[in-house]
Design a protein around this motif. Structure first.
Motif: not given
Lengths: 483, 95, 481
Positions: C360-370, C396-406
């Motif tokens: 995929v292209e970067i605009d569909q990246a599963p991990v956001s810049a934030e 994060m890539a697997a959709g498990e949330g933000d870094a802190d939560a993980i």
């Protein structure tokens, strides 16, 4: 009632002497009984006309007014008319029901004009005798054995025969002015860009211009008022204010400088026509005009340049007629090339095919410079001649045609003989100038026309001079026998 | 330089005009006669003259970038010689 | 014989206008056939074209971006030929006086050098419709939705010497038009298509060989493969004593070969002439200046700024600025995460390989810049180590949330309490008493490698959570002491 001019109709409708519906049914009946002699209409739009007439009467009853409200008109059959066959007098478009209105048609309909029908013409406006129509030749009401001129021959014959008070025409090389001259009408080709070309099926885009055809200059002024104006759909339309053409009809001609190009009176001009033109010059002098001899040295090259430029543009404009999206398609095409070649070969008439081929040749590799570019350079020389001439004169006057209306079939198969008939009219198209032809007498019972040319956007001046001339002459009031 | 029959055939092909054999000589004559007329241009001195494409030499007006058209396929295809499923049909094109 | 390859490209970019170049029809991709074909697009009798100002403006933007002269008076011409997807029997294009004149574009080659490619011209024209060759009882179907879509055709000089250079050039053009926002660059939908002019000549010869044009190649990969297979064909042809014939060819990706397009073979005589329905387009200097003032930052300017502002290497800056989306992503990560070099590494390496894997292209990246920026903050404040960060990133890539939560939920927080680390080390050293003795007996030179063993054991024992710097320091003290 059919003898009324557009101006008289406007007054009659305004003072309720008659209704638009009465007038319309009278004219439709007249077309029905007389047009078989002339063949000036391709399509008569009876139902539409009665509908429009009733609507106009209703608008007037509701308090609306307007010189064109309820007045009948016929359109040259190259103005697209939604829901009505628009054929260009070609087999190619015999089955073409236009899906939209030309701007001119829409404007005049909005002003309340009643469309009686679509008039015959030379196929795709290519011709000066109205003999190249798929629907047969049009006859000149002044002598049914003669041509009415072309390409707006149907419009000319219909107005001259009092089947309609006015009609639209188009002029690419003289197609309004020449038939007007040959049928004793007043016809005006406006400045290029004055009248929208949207919906006006193109012959040669940089030369085509729509305009009014009527019996009097006064009527031309009224009709042009409804046709002229800027149109955002036409890139070549010019955004200039439209003056009140009727307001200046009676302006004085005192001191008006009229140039007479010596080149217009050379070999090839029927001396009897020359005589009539001289007489009209004298009338204008009596009205105060000052006559000056001028020269347009490059006029002699105009026909050659025109018969490169017009066919070149036409060859490309007519490529869209390919049997795919509309129009004629040949039976059982065996492949794509066959579809193109037979649809176009069978759908276009001989003269159209000739011009397409001349145009394709003039644009083809190796010939472009020698033909197309050369012609465009001559075009500038011709324009420069006019610009120089208008430094010293206000108008230019000469014969509209070198010859009287000829007998049907007289020019036979020689295209060049017919092309030479355009000698006085095509320069105005090449330069984009407005030109008008007005009735100026008869020779052997056939009409003679005088042409006036003016600087850009001075249609009002042309109409003024023609109107003043028509106040002191009666050529324009004469009707052909039997009509 | 008069056109020959083969030149005319070439031009007719370029313009996709199917001419029948019998017409060719007439058309060739007519075209040569027209070209004879227009060849008179060659005598005119046009050195240094700019070609004139439009009489008024105005410049192009530009349109705002707005969608103003809506789907009118049905009306437009009602006058088409052959359509199917909204497509215009032509004999098979081989690339 | 040593052969030199000569390549010139014609790139057709669909301009991202709302409406068509000469009509008010929509340009939306993928609509029902012929529902976006107006009177003008269908070439109905009597219709006339009016130029879309946005198309002209976008062409000017491109011209300014490649340092080209903008034709102050440019002219539309008709290119005449018959084809069923060309409704008028001519295409409105530009010939003698195009809107964009001579310019140039710099491309970065793989070896890190910069090469300047000349752009001969770029002109506006209308796209054709589409012929659908599925069988309609032996007929071809014509869809004119695309007819009249504005195109900017960008013609290069024959300046490229390999398929790789050609691809680099197309990528640079692709990036540029997307930076400018004048083309969506969607090659699969045909928004950017490429005709490749390919010829070969003996190395050292100055005149060009006969070229072939490969039409309508629509992916970076196919451009490279099409050119290479065409070059191979020409070499074999000539070396077998044959001659290259100038012709139009089509690339067949399935067979990986080009073949002659016989239908286009017929000697075309396009009979160009100025379109009498359109007037010359005059670009006033004031308009041009306002367009110039509104230009976004261009790729080359961005590369330079990335080096200066973030201290990145030229290579990293080039990679990151290759697309506007990637550059924007990177800058957003920096803004949150704070460390530009760290951000550059994560965007180029971990994110890059993730996107590659997903296709995929970067605009569909599963991990956001934030999200990525937030994770970098935790690396920087020692909450997690770089190694643990990879685990967090995958989550994060697997959709498990933000870094802190993980980090919280998985208990990935780094251990920095020296007491806890020390007791863990003591346990580990006791379990490896034999190795400790060997270490102590070894000379300085051998100890290095052996020390690594203890670090590995320690990290394993702490499940990677012990602060590596502390582990190093304390371990050293215990072993030496």
């Amino acid at each position: 009632m059919h003898q009324l001019t557009l101006a008289e109709i406007a007054r009659g409708l305004a003072d309720k002497s008659f209704s638009a519906e009465e007038l319309t049914t009278t004219l439709l009946a007249r077309i029905n009984s007389l047009d078989p002699q002339l063949n000036s209409f391709i399509t008569v739009t009876d139902e539409l006309a009665v509908q429009q007439a009733r609507a106009a009467d209703a608008r007037r009853a509701a308090g609306e007014s307007g010189a064109l409200l309820g007045a009948p008109i016929a359109h040259k059959d190259l103005f697209c008319t939604q829901g009505v066959r628009t054929s260009c007098a070609s087999k190619m478009l015999d089955n073409f029901t236009a899906p939209y209105d030309a701007t001119v048609v829409a404007k005049l309909a909005a002003a309340g004009m009643v469309t009686l029908g679509k008039t015959n013409m030379d196929e795709f406006a290519m011709g000066s005798a109205n003999e190249s129509s798929h629907y047969g030749a049009v006859k000149n009401p002044w002598n049914l054995e003669h041509v009415p001129g072309g390409s707006s021959g149907g419009s000319a014959a219909a107005v001259a025969a009092r089947l309609t008070p006015v009609a639209t025409g188009t002029d690419t090389g003289g197609s309004i002015r020449q038939p007007a001259a040959l049928t004793s009408l007043t016809g005006l080709k406006p400045t290029y860009g004055r009248v929208s070309r949207w919906g006006m099926i193109a012959y040669a885009s940089s030369l085509d211009q729509g305009g009014p055809m009527a019996r009097t200059a006064e009527d031309c002024a009224l009709l042009l008022q409804g046709m002229a104006g800027f149109d955002a759909n036409d890139s070549t339309s010019i955004d200039e204010p439209v003056p009140d053409y009727s307001a200046s009809l009676n302006a004085s001609l005192q001191g008006l400088r009229i140039g007479i190009p010596k080149e217009y009176f050379g070999a090839g001009l029927d001396p009897r026509i020359a005589e009539q033109v001289q007489a009209s010059i004298q009338e204008l002098q009596k009205l105060g005009a000052v006559i000056k001899e001028i020269s347009l040295p490059n006029m002699q090259h105009a026909i050659a340049a025109y018969y490169v430029i017009a066919p070149a543009e036409a060859s490309s404009n007519l490529s869209r007629f390919d049997g795919v999206r509309f129009g004629y398609r040949c039976d059982n095409p065996k492949d794509l090339t066959d579809l193109y070649k037979r649809s176009r070969g069978e759908g276009f008439g001989v003269e159209v095919q000739r011009r397409i081929m001349v145009g394709a040749y003039a644009l083809s590799a190796g010939y472009y410079d020698a033909y197309y570019l050369k012609a465009q350079k001559i075009r500038r020389l011709i324009k420069n001649d006019f610009m120089a001439a208008f430094e010293g004169v206000d108008l230019i006057l000469g014969p509209t045609t070198p010859n009287l209306a000829w007998k049907l079939g007289a020019k036979g198969n020689d295209p060049v003989a017919a092309y030479l008939e355009d000698v006085y009219t095509i320069t105005a198209n090449l330069a984009g100038l407005p030109g008008l032809s007005m009735p100026a007498g008869f020779v052997d019972g056939l009409p003679v026309g005088v042409q006036l040319l003016a600087p850009y956007f001075q249609e009002a001046r042309l109409l003024n001079v023609a109107h003043r001339y028509q106040q002191v002459t009666d050529w324009h009031t004469r009707a052909p026998n039997g009509f | 330089m008069a056109l020959q029959r083969c030149d005319v055939e070439k031009i007719a092909h370029l313009a996709r005009l199917g001419l029948n054999e019998a017409e060719l000589p007439h058309i060739t004559d007519a075209l040569n006669s027209i070209l004879g007329l227009v060849d008179q241009m060659q005598a005119v001195d046009t050195d240094g003259i700019e070609p004139l494409a439009h009489p008024l030499e105005a410049s192009q007006r530009l349109r705002a970038d707005q969608v103003t058209e809506r789907n009118q396929r049905e009306a437009y295809q009602a006058i088409a010689p052959a359509t199917e499923n909204g497509l215009y049909l032509v004999p098979k094109v081989i690339e | 014989m040593q052969w030199e390859v000569v390549i010139g490209l014609e790139i057709h970019t669909q301009l991202a206008t709302q409406s068509k170049i000469f009509s008010g029809s929509a340009t939306t991709f993928g609509s029902e056939p012929n529902t976006q074909a107006s009177l003008v697009d269908l070439g109905m009798p009597g219709v006339l074209p009016v130029l879309n100002q946005e198309a002209a403006r976008m062409a000017c933007m491109f011209g300014l971006a490649i340092d080209a002269e903008i034709g102050p008076r440019n002219v539309f011409a008709r290119k005449n030929y018959f084809y069923p997807d060309l409704p008028k029997g001519y295409q409105i294009s530009q010939m003698d006086l195009p809107i964009v004149g001579k310019g140039h574009l710099d491309i970065a080659l793989e070896d890190g050098t910069i090469k300047r490619i000349g752009v001969t011209r770029a002109h506006l024209e209308e796209d054709a419709g589409k012929s659908l060759h599925e069988d309609f009882n032996g007929a071809t179907g014509i869809d004119l939705n695309r007819a009249g879509t504005p195109l900017l055709e960008i013609v290069s000089e024959p300046d490229m010497r390999s398929a790789k250079e050609a691809v680099a050039y197309v990528k640079a053009i692709h990036a540029l038009v997307r930076y400018l926002g004048i083309c969506d660059g969607n090659m699969a939908e045909g928004s950017l298509r490429c005709d490749c002019n390919v010829s070969i000549r003996p190395k050292g010869q100055s005149e060009f060989g006969t070229r072939c044009e490969i039409k309508n190649v629509n992916s970076f990969r196919f451009i490279e493969r099409a050119i290479n297979s065409e070059v191979q064909r020409q070499i074999e042809l000539i070396e077998d004593g044959g001659k290259v014939i100038q012709e139009t060819r089509l690339y067949d990706p399935n067979k990986d070969e080009t073949r002659s397009m016989r239908s286009k073979e017929e000697a075309n005589d396009y009979r160009y002439f100025p379109d009498p329905d359109l007037l010359p387009v005059v670009i006033e200097p004031a308009l041009l200046e306002s367009i110039r003032a509104a230009l976004p930052e261009l790729p080359t300017q961005k590369v330079e700024r990335f080096q200066q502002q973030y201290g990145l290497s030229a290579y990293d800056a080039n990679v990151l600025a290759a697309s506007r989306e990637q550059a924007d992503y990177f800058e957003q990560v920096v803004k949150i995460g704070g460390d530009a070099k760290l951000a550059a590494n994560w965007v180029m390496v971990e994110l890059g390989s993730l996107l590659n894997k997903l296709g995929v292209e970067i605009d569909q990246a599963p991990v956001s810049a934030e999200q990525l920026g937030g994770m970098l903050l935790r690396i920087r404040d020692n909450t997690i180590s770089g190694k643990i960060a990879k685990t967090v990133f995958e989550a994060m890539a697997a959709g498990e949330g933000d870094a802190d939560a993980i980090i919280d939920s998985k208990g990935l927080k780094q251990v920095t309490d020296s007491g806890a680390i020390e007791s863990m080390l003591d346990e580990m050293l006791a379990a490896n008493a034999e190795q400790v003795e060997q270490y102590r007996a070894a000379d300085e030179a051998k100890r290095g490698k052996m020390f690594g063993f203890f670090v590995g054991q320690a990290m394993k024992a702490s499940k990677g959570k012990a602060n590596p710097a502390q582990v190093n320091q304390l371990l050293k003290a215990k072993l030496e002491g």
